[in-house]
Scaffold this motif. Structure first.
Motif, PDB file in Angstrom:
ATOM      1  N   ASN A 342       0.807  -1.234   0.000  1.00 31.42           N
ATOM      2  CA  ASN A 342       0.000   0.000   0.000  1.00 31.42           C
ATOM      3  C   ASN A 342       0.836   1.279   0.000  1.00 31.42           C
ATOM      4  O   ASN A 342       0.577   2.196   0.803  1.00 31.42           O
ATOM      5  N   PRO A 343       1.849   1.376  -0.872  1.00 35.13           N
ATOM      6  CA  PRO A 343       2.614   2.626  -0.929  1.00 35.13           C
ATOM      7  C   PRO A 343       1.720   3.789  -1.348  1.00 35.13           C
ATOM      8  O   PRO A 343       0.660   3.589  -1.928  1.00 35.13           O
ATOM      9  N   HIS A 344       2.163   5.011  -1.032  1.00 37.06           N
ATOM     10  CA  HIS A 344       1.432   6.246  -1.341  1.00 37.06           C
ATOM     11  C   HIS A 344       0.124   6.340  -0.559  1.00 37.06           C
ATOM     12  O   HIS A 344      -0.804   7.009  -0.988  1.00 37.06           O
ATOM     13  N   SER A 345       0.063   5.662   0.585  1.00 38.41           N
ATOM     14  CA  SER A 345      -1.146   5.750   1.401  1.00 38.41           C
ATOM     15  C   SER A 345      -0.782   5.696   2.873  1.00 38.41           C
ATOM     16  O   SER A 345       0.327   5.304   3.252  1.00 38.41           O
ATOM     17  N   LYS A 346      -1.727   6.067   3.714  1.00 39.85           N
ATOM     18  CA  LYS A 346      -1.520   6.029   5.168  1.00 39.85           C
ATOM     19  C   LYS A 346      -1.553   4.599   5.705  1.00 39.85           C
ATOM     20  O   LYS A 346      -1.225   4.364   6.871  1.00 39.85           O
ATOM     21  N   ASP A 347      -1.929   3.639   4.843  1.00 43.27           N
ATOM     22  CA  ASP A 347      -1.952   2.233   5.239  1.00 43.27           C
ATOM     23  C   ASP A 347      -0.672   1.507   4.827  1.00 43.27           C
ATOM     24  O   ASP A 347      -0.588   0.278   4.937  1.00 43.27           O
ATOM     25  N   GLU A 348       0.310   2.249   4.369  1.00 45.47           N
ATOM     26  CA  GLU A 348       1.563   1.653   3.912  1.00 45.47           C
ATOM     27  C   GLU A 348       2.244   0.870   5.037  1.00 45.47           C
ATOM     28  O   GLU A 348       2.254   1.297   6.194  1.00 45.47           O
ATOM     29  N   SER A 349       2.829  -0.284   4.685  1.00 48.45           N
ATOM     30  CA  SER A 349       3.528  -1.093   5.685  1.00 48.45           C
ATOM     31  C   SER A 349       4.568  -1.972   5.010  1.00 48.45           C
ATOM     32  O   SER A 349       4.602  -2.109   3.783  1.00 48.45           O
ATOM     33  N   ILE A 350       5.415  -2.574   5.833  1.00 46.03           N
ATOM     34  CA  ILE A 350       6.375  -3.573   5.380  1.00 46.03           C
ATOM     35  C   ILE A 350       6.694  -4.441   6.582  1.00 46.03           C
ATOM     36  O   ILE A 350       6.573  -3.995   7.734  1.00 46.03           O
ATOM     37  N   THR A 351       7.081  -5.679   6.342  1.00 48.19           N
ATOM     38  CA  THR A 351       7.428  -6.562   7.457  1.00 48.19           C
ATOM     39  C   THR A 351       8.942  -6.642   7.612  1.00 48.19           C
ATOM     40  O   THR A 351       9.701  -6.409   6.660  1.00 48.19           O
ATOM     41  N   VAL A 352       9.359  -7.003   8.806  1.00 47.78           N
ATOM     42  CA  VAL A 352      10.785  -7.203   9.074  1.00 47.78           C
ATOM     43  C   VAL A 352      11.313  -8.322   8.171  1.00 47.78           C
ATOM     44  O   VAL A 352      12.420  -8.238   7.629  1.00 47.78           O
ATOM     45  N   LYS A 353      10.516  -9.356   7.989  1.00 47.30           N
ATOM     46  CA  LYS A 353      10.922 -10.495   7.151  1.00 47.30           C
ATOM     47  C   LYS A 353      11.192 -10.055   5.724  1.00 47.30           C
ATOM     48  O   LYS A 353      12.165 -10.506   5.095  1.00 47.30           O
ATOM     49  N   GLU A 354      10.353  -9.178   5.188  1.00 45.74           N
ATOM     50  CA  GLU A 354      10.549  -8.724   3.809  1.00 45.74           C
ATOM     51  C   GLU A 354      11.810  -7.870   3.692  1.00 45.74           C
ATOM     52  O   GLU A 354      12.557  -7.969   2.711  1.00 45.74           O
ATOM     53  N   LEU A 355      12.066  -7.013   4.670  1.00 42.71           N
ATOM     54  CA  LEU A 355      13.298  -6.218   4.661  1.00 42.71           C
ATOM     55  C   LEU A 355      14.529  -7.116   4.657  1.00 42.71           C
ATOM     56  O   LEU A 355      15.491  -6.887   3.917  1.00 42.71           O
ATOM     57  N   GLU A 356      14.477  -8.141   5.484  1.00 49.32           N
ATOM     58  CA  GLU A 356      15.589  -9.079   5.556  1.00 49.32           C
ATOM     59  C   GLU A 356      15.737  -9.850   4.243  1.00 49.32           C
ATOM     60  O   GLU A 356      16.853 -10.051   3.743  1.00 49.32           O
ATOM     61  N   SER A 357      14.621 -10.271   3.669  1.00 46.10           N
ATOM     62  CA  SER A 357      14.661 -11.011   2.401  1.00 46.10           C
ATOM     63  C   SER A 357      15.238 -10.164   1.279  1.00 46.10           C
ATOM     64  O   SER A 357      16.021 -10.651   0.449  1.00 46.10           O
ATOM     65  N   LEU A 358      14.857  -8.890   1.242  1.00 45.54           N
ATOM     66  CA  LEU A 358      15.380  -7.994   0.219  1.00 45.54           C
ATOM     67  C   LEU A 358      16.894  -7.879   0.329  1.00 45.54           C
ATOM     68  O   LEU A 358      17.614  -7.949  -0.673  1.00 45.54           O
ATOM     69  N   THR A 359      17.395  -7.723   1.549  1.00 47.35           N
ATOM     70  CA  THR A 359      18.836  -7.608   1.743  1.00 47.35           C
ATOM     71  C   THR A 359      19.539  -8.900   1.343  1.00 47.35           C
ATOM     72  O   THR A 359      20.632  -8.870   0.756  1.00 47.35           O
ATOM     73  N   LYS A 360      18.928 -10.048   1.632  1.00 47.09           N
ATOM     74  CA  LYS A 360      19.499 -11.336   1.228  1.00 47.09           C
ATOM     75  C   LYS A 360      19.629 -11.420  -0.291  1.00 47.09           C
ATOM     76  O   LYS A 360      20.635 -11.924  -0.810  1.00 47.09           O
ATOM     77  N   VAL A 361      18.614 -10.935  -1.004  1.00 45.15           N
ATOM     78  CA  VAL A 361      18.663 -10.958  -2.474  1.00 45.15           C
ATOM     79  C   VAL A 361      19.816 -10.107  -2.986  1.00 45.15           C
ATOM     80  O   VAL A 361      20.553 -10.518  -3.887  1.00 45.15           O
ATOM     81  N   LEU A 362      20.010  -8.924  -2.401  1.00 43.38           N
ATOM     82  CA  LEU A 362      21.118  -8.058  -2.826  1.00 43.38           C
ATOM     83  C   LEU A 362      22.460  -8.748  -2.576  1.00 43.38           C
ATOM     84  O   LEU A 362      23.360  -8.695  -3.430  1.00 43.38           O
ATOM     85  N   LEU A 363      22.600  -9.383  -1.430  1.00 38.98           N
ATOM     86  CA  LEU A 363      23.842 -10.079  -1.110  1.00 38.98           C
ATOM     87  C   LEU A 363      24.091 -11.220  -2.088  1.00 38.98           C
ATOM     88  O   LEU A 363      25.237 -11.433  -2.539  1.00 38.98           O
ATOM     89  N   GLU A 364      23.055 -11.931  -2.462  1.00 37.31           N
ATOM     90  CA  GLU A 364      23.205 -13.026  -3.421  1.00 37.31           C
ATOM     91  C   GLU A 364      23.570 -12.504  -4.805  1.00 37.31           C
ATOM     92  O   GLU A 364      24.333 -13.148  -5.536  1.00 37.31           O
TER      93      GLU A 364
END
Length: 374
Positions: A342-364
């Motif tokens: 839900n970007p561009h809204s007041k309901d925007e969110s992200i999980t800790v797991k997704e942040l960690e997964s994104l960083t893992k992808v960059l490292l790979e």
């Protein structure tokens, strides 16, 4: 390796720094200081001279093995409104804003992942090739920062933009082309109670124009929208000026052209009907791209996502990003989903797991480059 606590702390710090478009300076200073503490080279690029922002794009260089393909990661520093005074809470693995603002995961999730990647590579002395990260300004205003990068001196083999919506694993392979349409109606002011007949109401001309337009999702390839209308000075004055701003997006250049002309015709005819003047300016917001499944950047991202324990998914989106600019400039680039919801809204969110997964992808991605698999 990746430290989730440190990663979340970095994200929260980033999110709570005001950085609406053209006001990214405080965030840039924070990032420069963060990188300097790790001995990483950061500079503000030439876009500072071209853009009406309080900083330019940040260019982060992390040199490594010169025989390894060069990797570019890109994210943007600006956020949409309301993005001032953001307060963040983390509860049950979910990160969201407290109060009446966005969160800013678009695109501080990407920035946090890049910073954590540098932390891991730097402190664990993991071998890598040349890595560059560019953090742009004014992406939300039409990728203005990305359009003002010094491409003559930008040397990279593959680029990964971290700005996609949805679960990590998504790889955006196709986007539409966008035209932005801006119009200024010029009428004639008059007292609305004493002599309205001598006035020419610019608001009326604008509203008549909009009522004639085909807007929304027109077909499976094309959308159109009017997003801004602004005019008038007082309820008792016939409005002499009104400003309108909208857009057209389409995967078909022919449909893009047809719908853009339709909107321009509505603007022109409605002004003419009541004797107003209208000045119209149409510019290309971004140019679409359509990457083939065998594209090497897609292959790299797909392998990295698998190695991070996720499933890659090729995605078509109606949005645009700095990846559009890179591809238009001839740089092989894909936009990766960052986990934001839900970007561009007041309901925007992200999980800790997704942040960690994104960083893992960059490292790979960095590890795959080191293995010369690209």
């Amino acid at each position: 390796m990746i430290d989730p606590i440190r990663l979340v702390k970095t994200f929260v710090e980033l999110a709570q720094i005001n950085s609406e478009s053209f006001k990214e300076g405080k965030l840039a200073t924070f990032i420069v200081n963060k990188m300097a503490s790790m001995g990483i080279d950061v500079r503000v690029d030439i876009s500072l001279e071209q853009i009406k922002s309080d900083t330019g794009n940040l260019i982060i260089r992390f040199p490594g093995n010169k025989s390894v393909p060069r990797i570019l990661f890109m994210a943007h520093m600006d956020t949409v409104s309301p993005g001032k005074g953001i307060q963040v809470m983390v509860e049950n693995d979910v990160i969201q804003s407290v109060g009446d603002t966005i969160l800013g995961a678009d695109d501080k999730a990407g920035i946090a992942a890049i910073i954590e990647l540098v932390e891991v590579l730097n402190y664990e002395r993991i071998e890598h090739g040349d890595i560059m990260a560019i953090l742009t300004v004014a992406e939300e205003k039409g990728s203005i920062g990305a359009k003002n990068i010094d491409y003559k001196n930008l040397k990279t083999d593959y680029a990964f933009v971290l700005d996609g919506e949805g679960p990590v694993g998504g790889i955006i392979t196709q986007t539409p082309t966008q035209n932005i349409i801006k119009a200024k109606f010029i009428g004639k002011s008059a007292h609305s109670g004493i002599s309205p007949e001598i006035g020419i109401n610019a608001i009326q001309a604008a509203s008549n124009a909009i009522s004639r337009m085909k807007l929304g999702r027109l077909d499976e390839e094309t959308t159109a929208n009017i997003g801004v209308i602004r005019g008038g000075t007082s309820f008792n004055v016939v409005a002499s000026e009104t400003y309108v701003e909208g857009e057209v997006r389409s995967f078909s250049m022919e449909k893009l052209k047809t719908q853009t002309e339709h909107i321009m015709d509505c603007l022109t005819e409605s002004a003419k009907d009541i004797g107003a003047e209208v000045k119209i300016n149409t510019v290309r917001g971004f140019t679409g791209y359509n990457l083939k499944p065998d594209n090497k950047a897609i292959a790299i991202a797909s392998e990295a996502i698998k190695k991070a324990g996720l499933t890659p998914k090729l995605v078509t989106t109606g949005g645009g990003s700095d990846a559009n600019v890179l591809n238009e400039k001839g740089i092989d680039a894909v936009n990766l989903a960052t986990g934001m919801v839900n970007p561009h809204s007041k309901d925007e969110s992200i999980t800790v797991k997704e942040l960690e997964s994104l960083t893992k992808v960059l490292l790979e991605i960095v590890k795959i480059a080191l293995q010369n698999k690209i």
